[in-house]
Motif scaffolding. Structure first.
Motif, PDB file in Angstrom:
ATOM      1  N   LEU A 170       0.823  -1.204   0.000  1.00 44.18           N
ATOM      2  CA  LEU A 170       0.000   0.000   0.000  1.00 44.18           C
ATOM      3  C   LEU A 170       0.862   1.261   0.000  1.00 44.18           C
ATOM      4  O   LEU A 170       2.003   1.250   0.461  1.00 44.18           O
ATOM      5  N   ASP A 171       0.285   2.367  -0.497  1.00 40.34           N
ATOM      6  CA  ASP A 171       0.978   3.650  -0.429  1.00 40.34           C
ATOM      7  C   ASP A 171       0.875   4.205   0.994  1.00 40.34           C
ATOM      8  O   ASP A 171       0.197   3.636   1.868  1.00 40.34           O
ATOM      9  N   GLU A 172       1.557   5.321   1.244  1.00 41.91           N
ATOM     10  CA  GLU A 172       1.624   5.856   2.607  1.00 41.91           C
ATOM     11  C   GLU A 172       0.248   6.196   3.161  1.00 41.91           C
ATOM     12  O   GLU A 172      -0.068   5.878   4.318  1.00 41.91           O
ATOM     13  N   ASP A 173      -0.596   6.811   2.365  1.00 39.77           N
ATOM     14  CA  ASP A 173      -1.902   7.233   2.856  1.00 39.77           C
ATOM     15  C   ASP A 173      -2.748   6.040   3.280  1.00 39.77           C
ATOM     16  O   ASP A 173      -3.296   6.003   4.389  1.00 39.77           O
ATOM     17  N   ASN A 174      -2.830   5.032   2.396  1.00 34.79           N
ATOM     18  CA  ASN A 174      -3.623   3.847   2.731  1.00 34.79           C
ATOM     19  C   ASN A 174      -2.966   3.037   3.838  1.00 34.79           C
ATOM     20  O   ASN A 174      -3.646   2.429   4.670  1.00 34.79           O
ATOM     21  N   SER A 175      -1.632   3.037   3.870  1.00 34.55           N
ATOM     22  CA  SER A 175      -0.920   2.322   4.932  1.00 34.55           C
ATOM     23  C   SER A 175      -1.277   2.881   6.296  1.00 34.55           C
ATOM     24  O   SER A 175      -1.534   2.137   7.253  1.00 34.55           O
ATOM     25  N   LYS A 176      -1.298   4.203   6.390  1.00 35.15           N
ATOM     26  CA  LYS A 176      -1.604   4.818   7.685  1.00 35.15           C
ATOM     27  C   LYS A 176      -3.055   4.586   8.093  1.00 35.15           C
ATOM     28  O   LYS A 176      -3.357   4.450   9.287  1.00 35.15           O
ATOM     29  N   LYS A 177      -3.943   4.471   7.126  1.00 38.78           N
ATOM     30  CA  LYS A 177      -5.335   4.145   7.456  1.00 38.78           C
ATOM     31  C   LYS A 177      -5.425   2.739   8.058  1.00 38.78           C
ATOM     32  O   LYS A 177      -6.159   2.508   9.029  1.00 38.78           O
ATOM     33  N   VAL A 178      -4.677   1.801   7.473  1.00 43.41           N
ATOM     34  CA  VAL A 178      -4.673   0.437   8.005  1.00 43.41           C
ATOM     35  C   VAL A 178      -4.032   0.417   9.390  1.00 43.41           C
ATOM     36  O   VAL A 178      -4.527  -0.242  10.319  1.00 43.41           O
ATOM     37  N   LEU A 179      -2.942   1.157   9.571  1.00 43.76           N
ATOM     38  CA  LEU A 179      -2.282   1.217  10.878  1.00 43.76           C
ATOM     39  C   LEU A 179      -3.179   1.852  11.930  1.00 43.76           C
ATOM     40  O   LEU A 179      -3.159   1.449  13.099  1.00 43.76           O
ATOM     41  N   GLU A 180      -3.974   2.838  11.525  1.00 38.86           N
ATOM     42  CA  GLU A 180      -4.933   3.435  12.462  1.00 38.86           C
ATOM     43  C   GLU A 180      -5.971   2.406  12.898  1.00 38.86           C
ATOM     44  O   GLU A 180      -6.404   2.396  14.060  1.00 38.86           O
ATOM     45  N   LEU A 181      -6.354   1.516  11.974  1.00 42.28           N
ATOM     46  CA  LEU A 181      -7.286   0.442  12.343  1.00 42.28           C
ATOM     47  C   LEU A 181      -6.648  -0.504  13.358  1.00 42.28           C
ATOM     48  O   LEU A 181      -7.292  -0.909  14.331  1.00 42.28           O
ATOM     49  N   LEU A 182      -5.386  -0.848  13.131  1.00 49.22           N
ATOM     50  CA  LEU A 182      -4.693  -1.729  14.074  1.00 49.22           C
ATOM     51  C   LEU A 182      -4.536  -1.046  15.426  1.00 49.22           C
ATOM     52  O   LEU A 182      -4.662  -1.684  16.472  1.00 49.22           O
ATOM     53  N   GLU A 183      -4.287   0.241  15.389  1.00 53.71           N
ATOM     54  CA  GLU A 183      -4.180   1.036  16.616  1.00 53.71           C
ATOM     55  C   GLU A 183      -5.502   1.005  17.384  1.00 53.71           C
ATOM     56  O   GLU A 183      -5.542   0.797  18.601  1.00 53.71           O
ATOM     57  N   ARG A 184      -6.601   1.186  16.657  1.00 54.40           N
ATOM     58  CA  ARG A 184      -7.932   1.165  17.273  1.00 54.40           C
ATOM     59  C   ARG A 184      -8.263  -0.231  17.787  1.00 54.40           C
ATOM     60  O   ARG A 184      -8.854  -0.401  18.865  1.00 54.40           O
ATOM     61  N   LEU A 185      -7.885  -1.243  17.011  1.00 51.96           N
ATOM     62  CA  LEU A 185      -8.082  -2.634  17.423  1.00 51.96           C
ATOM     63  C   LEU A 185      -7.401  -2.899  18.763  1.00 51.96           C
ATOM     64  O   LEU A 185      -7.969  -3.534  19.656  1.00 51.96           O
ATOM     65  N   ASN A 186      -6.204  -2.398  18.916  1.00 52.85           N
ATOM     66  CA  ASN A 186      -5.441  -2.572  20.148  1.00 52.85           C
ATOM     67  C   ASN A 186      -6.064  -1.793  21.310  1.00 52.85           C
ATOM     68  O   ASN A 186      -6.188  -2.319  22.423  1.00 52.85           O
TER      69      ASN A 186
END
Length: 232
Positions: free
Chosen positions: A167-183
């Motif tokens: 993924l590009d940076e923008d979509n990558s950070k969206k996925v990481l935000e989901l993992l952050e929220r999951l945690n």
């Protein structure tokens, strides 16, 4: 809590032996966000595979709470993964003939205590895409479906193998935000493998590997938000 004690992994091809893990000792705390960093060939993927039971160890012990995972039969390990573990990979692995909702339903059907699918769709920002098929989604959206599918079974731990690698940076950070929220929201233990050092800033603990060994363990007393991390 997951504890590894004196874990080694040796692959044999004919008379050739390759040591992928060398006497690894590490503990992953319940509810932690852990990042495993290292270059290609450092052993980080092998470490994830033996922790999650996708591969066996050559020697050493791995325990999950009071369960000695390295003592389980293959059938018992399969049941343990089904009941306790979730996986997110670089490839989305969605079924193309199923809708977004139906792909997530596959994860929910693996347990007697699933998380609500409509709530998950809202969490990953895809409520309006519940009836779309994977080919109608962007790569970032497909990865978010993969995250929701993994979470639907309500796992204790989620293992992520280069989840932003394609993924590009923008979509990558969206996925990481989901993992952050999951945690944070669901209090799930999250273990992320990556070569991107910037992702380490959002972790509680960072495990750096090289040549099959843990070369550094770092605890971040203050974590950066996913959208603030340095990319690259």
């Amino acid at each position: 809590m997951i504890r590894l004690e004196h874990v080694s992994k040796i692959y044999k091809t004919g008379d050739v032996e390759t040591t992928a893990l060398k006497n690894v000792d590490v503990t992953i705390q319940d509810g932690a966000f852990v990042v495993i960093l290292g270059p290609s060939g450092s052993g980080k993927s092998t470490l994830l595979n033996v922790i999650s039971g996708l591969d066996t160890v050559t020697s050493g012990t791995i325990t999950f709470d009071d369960i000695v995972l390295t003592d389980l039969t293959p059938e018992q390990m399969t049941a343990f993964r089904r009941d306790h573990l979730g996986f997110i990979f670089q490839q989305y692995n969605l079924l193309q003939n199923l809708t977004v909702y139906e792909n997530i339903q596959i994860g929910a059907d693996l347990t007697d205590d699933p998380l609500p699918i409509d709530e998950l769709l809202d969490q990953v920002g895809l409520k309006g895409a519940r009836d779309k098929y994977p080919y109608q989604l962007s790569g970032g959206e497909q990865q978010r479906v993969s995250v929701a599918r993994s979470l639907a079974k309500n796992p204790s731990i989620v293992f992520c193998d280069e989840p932003t690698g394609s993924l590009d940076e923008d979509n990558s950070k969206k996925v990481l935000e989901l993992l952050e929220r999951l945690n944070e929201k669901y209090r799930k233990t999250v273990v992320v493998i990556t070569h991107n050092t910037g992702i380490g800033a959002m972790a509680d603990d960072v495990i750096k590997m090289n040549s099959g060994r843990i070369v550094e363990l770092t605890h971040n007393p203050v974590k950066q938000a996913a959208h603030d991390i340095h990319w690259g």
